[in-house]
Design a protein around this motif. Structure first.
Motif, short mmCIF file in Angstrom:
data_model
loop_
_atom_site.label_atom_id
_atom_site.label_comp_id
_atom_site.label_asym_id
_atom_site.label_seq_id
_atom_site.Cartn_x
_atom_site.Cartn_y
_atom_site.Cartn_z
N CYS A 80 1.71 -51.21 60.49
CA CYS A 80 0.27 -51.12 60.21
C CYS A 80 0.03 -51.16 58.70
N PRO A 81 -0.78 -52.13 58.24
CA PRO A 81 -0.94 -52.29 56.80
C PRO A 81 -1.76 -51.19 56.14
N VAL A 82 -2.53 -50.44 56.91
CA VAL A 82 -3.42 -49.46 56.29
C VAL A 82 -3.16 -48.03 56.75
N GLY A 83 -2.09 -47.83 57.48
CA GLY A 83 -1.80 -46.49 57.96
C GLY A 83 -2.84 -45.98 58.94
N CYS A 100 -8.79 -48.40 60.95
CA CYS A 100 -8.19 -49.62 61.51
C CYS A 100 -9.02 -50.85 61.12
#
Ligand code: SF4
Ligand code: SF4
Lengths: 228, 490
Positions: A80-83, A100
């Protein structure tokens, strides 16, 4: 600090789908309707996967109830690129719907197919309005984000509040997710995997115990007891 | 002599202001397409979410991601040519360097547009900056795309600056525009030009590792995902680098061949021929990588990756796969090698004969034709599909090769290059889509994936946006760098 886990006994599962329904109601998962379902847009935090084995004359049906495995080593969190999906202190893989961005990388990376994207804004029939769970963590998710099973975090919180009011510690059996509570065959168990005496850890040590796709190194915290 | 050079120089610059009917019509058409795409996006996808696309569970990604990967790859050609000119000093490619740089930048921009189109929550794009997690290959990609974009923009700036200033001097009406584009740095003294040259060299050298990084990281978005057997391969990064270079170079050729005609650019035939030759050298490298990947999977017969390749080679993605192989790699290679007519005729006669035999006595010859396939796989190929593709190939090959008796004309090189680009579109489709449909848990098959009209409109609109940018830039500054002598003479 507990490490939550689930055990599902496939010998006891009758594939009645009660867990799927209970989960849907508890967590406000919208009903997709026929058209969206056949177009692959339905959301299942819990799904019972039918497996037909054998050739024409010797058929065998198996059924695998599948929540999120809450992997100890979750590929979804890794990518996941944004945690927006993360592992909380109690081992639950959670989802931040406000963060998200809807890239669906996690859905692609989950080997178990446990993650679902909101292809459209959720809709609920008028007649279901009174059945909606008002608990905040279970409120319906907006369009364009990913969601999945949370081991019913809202129930864990509620159990904590209750035992605090009673002035005691959490005990095995205090937390009961909706699918576990509803299962008529009593095929599902929930508890603390770190507590050696809990029911789930005893069952997890059974010779029938198996974790799916173990060779991927994801280390699921949902353990299955295979059919004897 | 000097007079003539000076005339060419003036003519080239002043032609920028002459705008013909054809050009206006082209712009209108493109604006129409962009508008169509934009209105589809705003009225459908923006308001109703990705529900309006053909994507679903488990086809989580569709043609937006295919195009994202495609355009990241296409940007490689520009950097390849720019590096050859500015770093290695291959002067004969200088006339096409600017076109190549424009393509590199616009392809990168289009790639980011496609990734935005794919997001379920595009308005949260800034979360990538706010909460970016280094464990995600997607974040690596964001970083390396930005580095690469910065390098290509700087390359473009320093290689165009001198021409911008000449334009500024010649075209007073657009003075302000060129001053802005040159960022106010209008010094044309020999020292300043020498410095530009040195900076260009450094940038071009830096662009090479950046390009390898960009294509590898883009490959790792897929290759590091162990849940998807068709992707999880160490070969995927080098494969992406090679297909990026091949497709990028092919796109440069197409753009050169087309704009040379459309804007009457002074690019000699032999430059196009040399580019074609370079492409002909690179195609087999790509073929080699594809073969190595294929052999490993098919020989090992591990069920999950084999299932993906089955779907790709003989399943519903087979037409795309065989198109890629036969019409996207083999045919252009043959065209570019420019074999004598006799060989072509004999070759297609033999090919047709082989197909005829395969049709009549299907089982034995086909297994013999594809010895590297396990027999079961080979026999699973629907005969009609194979036969149809072979026929199309057998017909298209001689047609394409024999229409022009003049040998390898730039137009034919352009067609071959266009086929290569289409072939890589097919390759990208097959890299992204079939592995998504194969699941490790025993789920029943999903509905499959087919893009909707909305999705296609948006993609076409985005393509049009790219062409529009190119057409626009073609009237902003000369597409071919003004030569040193021309500038001197003027
Ligand atoms: S089962 Fe899938 S969604 Fe659940 S933790 Fe593992 S990888 Fe993540
Ligand atoms: S869809 Fe959401 S949770 Fe999944 S990887 Fe993208 S940002 Fe993270």
């Amino acid at each position: 600090m507990p490490r939550w886990g689930m055990v599902i006994d496939l010998d006891k599962c009758t594939a009645c789908q009660s867990c799927t329904v209970a989960c849907r109601v508890e967590n406000n998962v919208p009903i997709a309707g026929q058209r969206d379902s056949s177009n692959g847009r339905a959301i299942f935090w819990n799904e019972v996967i039918p497996v037909i084995e054998g050739d024409g004359t010797h058929l065998k049906g198996r059924f695998i109830p599948r929540p999120c495995m809450h992997c100890e080593n979750p590929p979804c969190v890794q990518v996941c690129p944004v945690g927006a999906t993360f592992k909380d202190a109690e081992g639950i893989v959670r989802q931040d719907y406000q963060r998200c961005i809807g890239c669906r990388y996690c859905t692609v990376a989950c080997p178990y197919g446990a993650r679902y994207f909101n292809w459209r804004a959720p809709e609920f029939a008028e007649s279901h309005a009174s059945y909606r769970n008002p608990d905040a963590p279970a409120r319906p998710r907006p369009v364009g984000v990913v969601e999945k099973c949370t081991f019913c975090v809202q129930r864990i919180e509620r159990a904590r509040r209750r035992v605090a009011a009673e002035g005691r510690e959490l005990r095995d059996g205090d937390v009961v997710p909706a699918c576990v509570q509803t299962c008529p065959g009593r095929a599902r168990f929930f508890g603390d995997l770190d507590d050696k005496h809990s029911q789930v850890s005893r069952l997890a040590r059974s010779p029938r115990a198996l974790r799916f796709l173990e060779d991927l190194g994801t280390r699921p915290q949902v353990i299955y007891l295979m059919e004897g | 002599m000097a007079m003539a050079k000076a005339l060419i120089f003036r003519e080239t610059i002043h032609r920028l202001e002459r705008i013909g009917l054809g050009y206006v019509l082209l712009l209108l058409g493109l604006v129409g397409l962009v508008g169509w795409g934009a209105s589809s996006y705003l009225s459908q996808q923006w308001t109703r979410g990705l529900w309006v696309t053909g994507m679903n569970t488990p086809a989580y990604w569709g043609i937006y991601i295919v195009n994202f990967v495609l355009f990241i790859g296409l940007s490689a050609g520009g950097i390849l040519v720019a590096a050859l000119v500015h770093a290695v000093g291959i002067e004969r490619f200088r006339p096409v360097a600017r076109i190549a740089e424009i393509l590199a930048i616009s392809c990168l921009v289009l790639a980011t547009v496609f990734i935005m189109l794919d997001l379920g929550r595009p308005e949260r794009f800034f979360h990538l900056l706010l909460y970016g997690r280094m464990s995600s290959p997607l974040v690596w990609d964001v970083i390396v795309i930005n580095v690469y974009l910065a390098i290509s923009m700087a390359l473009g700036y320093f290689s165009t600056r001198a021409d911008l200033i000449h334009c500024m001097r010649e075209l007073p009406r657009r003075r302000w525009l060129y001053r802005m584009l040159s960022l106010g740095y209008t010094d044309l003294s020999p020292q300043a030009l020498e410095r530009d040259h040195r900076i260009l060299r450094t940038l071009a050298f830096a662009a090479i590792p950046a390009a390898i990084g960009l294509h590898s990281v883009t490959a790792w978005i897929f290759g590091l995902v162990k849940a998807r057997p068709g992707w999880h391969s160490a070969l995927i990064a080098p494969l992406f680098v090679v297909s990026a270079i091949v497709s990028g170079l092919a796109l440069v050729i197409v753009a050169v061949v087309v704009s040379r005609r459309a804007f009457r650019l002074p690019i000699a035939d032999h430059v196009v021929k040399d580019l074609g030759l370079l492409l002909a050298f690179l195609i087999p490298v790509l073929g080699y990588f594809l073969f190595a990947e294929l052999l490993t999977v098919v020989y090992a017969r591990e069920p999950a990756p084999l299932a993906v390749f089955r779907e790709m080679m003989v399943g519903s993605y087979a037409p795309i796969f065989w198109f890629n192989l036969l019409l996207g790699l083999l045919l252009p290679l043959l065209v570019l090698m420019n074999p004598p007519r006799r060989v072509v005729l004999a070759g297609s006669a033999v090919a047709t004969g082989v197909v005829a035999i395969a049709v009549t006595r299907f089982e034995i010859p086909l297994a013999g034709l594809l010895p590297f396939l396990p027999t079961q796989v080979a026999l699973g190929i629907p005969p009609t599909a194979i036969v149809a593709v072979f026929w199309a190939f057998g017909l298209a090959l001689p047609l394409l090769l024999l229409v022009s008796p003049k040998g390898l004309t730039p137009a034919r090189i352009g067609i071959a290059a266009a086929l290569v680009v289409l072939g890589v579109v097919a390759e990208r489709t097959n890299i992204v889509l079939p592995p998504l449909l194969e699941r490790l848990m025993p789920y029943p098959a999903g509905p499959g994936y087919f893009p909707t009209l909305v999705e296609i409109s948006i993609v076409v609109g985005t393509y049009a946006l790219g062409v529009l940018a190119f057409a626009f830039l073609a009237k902003l500054f000369p597409l071919v760098e003004l030569s040193h002598e021309e500038r001197e003479a003027a």
